[in-house]
Design an enzyme around this catalytic site. Structure first.
Site, PDB file in Angstrom:
ATOM      1  N   CYS A  75       0.356  -2.204   2.292  1.00 43.24           N
ATOM      2  CA  CYS A  75       0.550  -1.829   3.698  1.00 43.24           C
ATOM      3  C   CYS A  75       0.622  -0.318   3.828  1.00 43.24           C
ATOM      4  O   CYS A  75       1.077   0.370   2.921  1.00 43.24           O
ATOM      5  CB  CYS A  75       1.853  -2.405   4.237  1.00 43.24           C
ATOM      6  N   ASP A  76       0.205   0.171   4.980  1.00 35.48           N
ATOM      7  CA  ASP A  76       0.415   1.569   5.304  1.00 35.48           C
ATOM      8  C   ASP A  76       0.433   1.726   6.809  1.00 35.48           C
ATOM      9  O   ASP A  76      -0.167   0.921   7.532  1.00 35.48           O
ATOM     10  CB  ASP A  76      -0.654   2.481   4.702  1.00 35.48           C
ATOM     11  N   GLN A  77       1.115   2.752   7.261  1.00 37.77           N
ATOM     12  CA  GLN A  77       1.209   3.019   8.693  1.00 37.77           C
ATOM     13  C   GLN A  77       0.958   4.499   8.931  1.00 37.77           C
ATOM     14  O   GLN A  77       1.489   5.345   8.211  1.00 37.77           O
ATOM     15  CB  GLN A  77       2.595   2.637   9.207  1.00 37.77           C
ATOM     16  N   ALA A 112      -1.673  -0.952   8.822  1.00 39.88           N
ATOM     17  CA  ALA A 112      -2.709  -1.670   8.078  1.00 39.88           C
ATOM     18  C   ALA A 112      -2.081  -2.554   7.014  1.00 39.88           C
ATOM     19  O   ALA A 112      -1.082  -2.191   6.396  1.00 39.88           O
ATOM     20  CB  ALA A 112      -3.664  -0.679   7.420  1.00 39.88           C
TER      21      ALA A 112
END
Length: 199
Positions: A75-77, A112
């Site tokens: 995950c990434d933001q 994401a």
């Protein structure tokens, strides 16, 4: 038999969301140089969406390469404010500067999530949320940062919506889980579709 899910992150909030949703998982932090990757992608004029997606995939791949047979969630933001990506604040002064830039304006959070199996991506989703911040005073922002620094130091935009940061906002258009850093509803649908969660 459902495959084990590994969250390629040490994010407590993401792990808590999975636990609260009844998703069995373990965690394994994927160390990558996010700032270097962001800089390279920005030099190639990649979109904020592509940057979030690429970072999430890199994290999932890194753990997936070491754990054959497991499904690995990366995950990434990223926070996009008028075409500028804001990162986690480097210190409390940077946190205040970020909040001052965001106040009385709109910005976008892109969260994401990518699942890899045996080193290959098999599912991906990027959730998008648009937020508008109140026109809050410098004094309030200074006090907010002082009271919450330990909590917000690892948050893009220097706020946490699940805590006092919710008071900063006048409008949120999008999914709450996406604001927290994981497009949870889409992930749960995918896991149910593949038979890893009962429905």
């Amino acid at each position: 038999m459902p495959q084990p899910l590994i969250l390629a992150s040490t994010s407590e909030i993401r792990a808590k969301m999975l636990s609260n949703a009844g998703v069995p998982h373990t965690t394994s932090g994927a160390r990558i140089d996010e700032e270097m990757v962001k800089e390279a992608l920005l030099a190639e004029q990649a979109s904020p969406r592509d940057i979030a997606d690429t970072l999430a995939e890199m994290k999932a791949r890194k753990i997936s390469d070491k754990t054959p047979g497991a499904i690995v969630l990366g995950c990434d933001q990223v926070l996009d404010h008028r075409g500028v990506l804001l990162s986690k604040p480097v210190d409390s002064h940077d946190a205040l500067t970020q909040l001052q830039a965001l106040r009385n304006d709109r910005h976008t959070l892109l969260s994401a999530a990518v699942i890899c199996e045996d080193g290959k991506p098999v599912w991906r989703h990027v959730g998008v949320v648009r937020l508008r911040m109140h026109d809050v005073s410098d004094a309030y922002l200074q006090d907010y940062v002082a009271r919450n620094w330990d909590s917000i130091r690892h948050a893009v935009g220097a706020y946490k919506l699940e805590e006092e940061g919710v008071r900063l906002f006048s409008r949120i258009d999008g999914d709450y889980f996406t604001v927290l850093g994981l497009p949870l509803l889409e992930l749960l649908s995918y896991l149910a579709l593949r038979g890893d969660l009962p429905r």
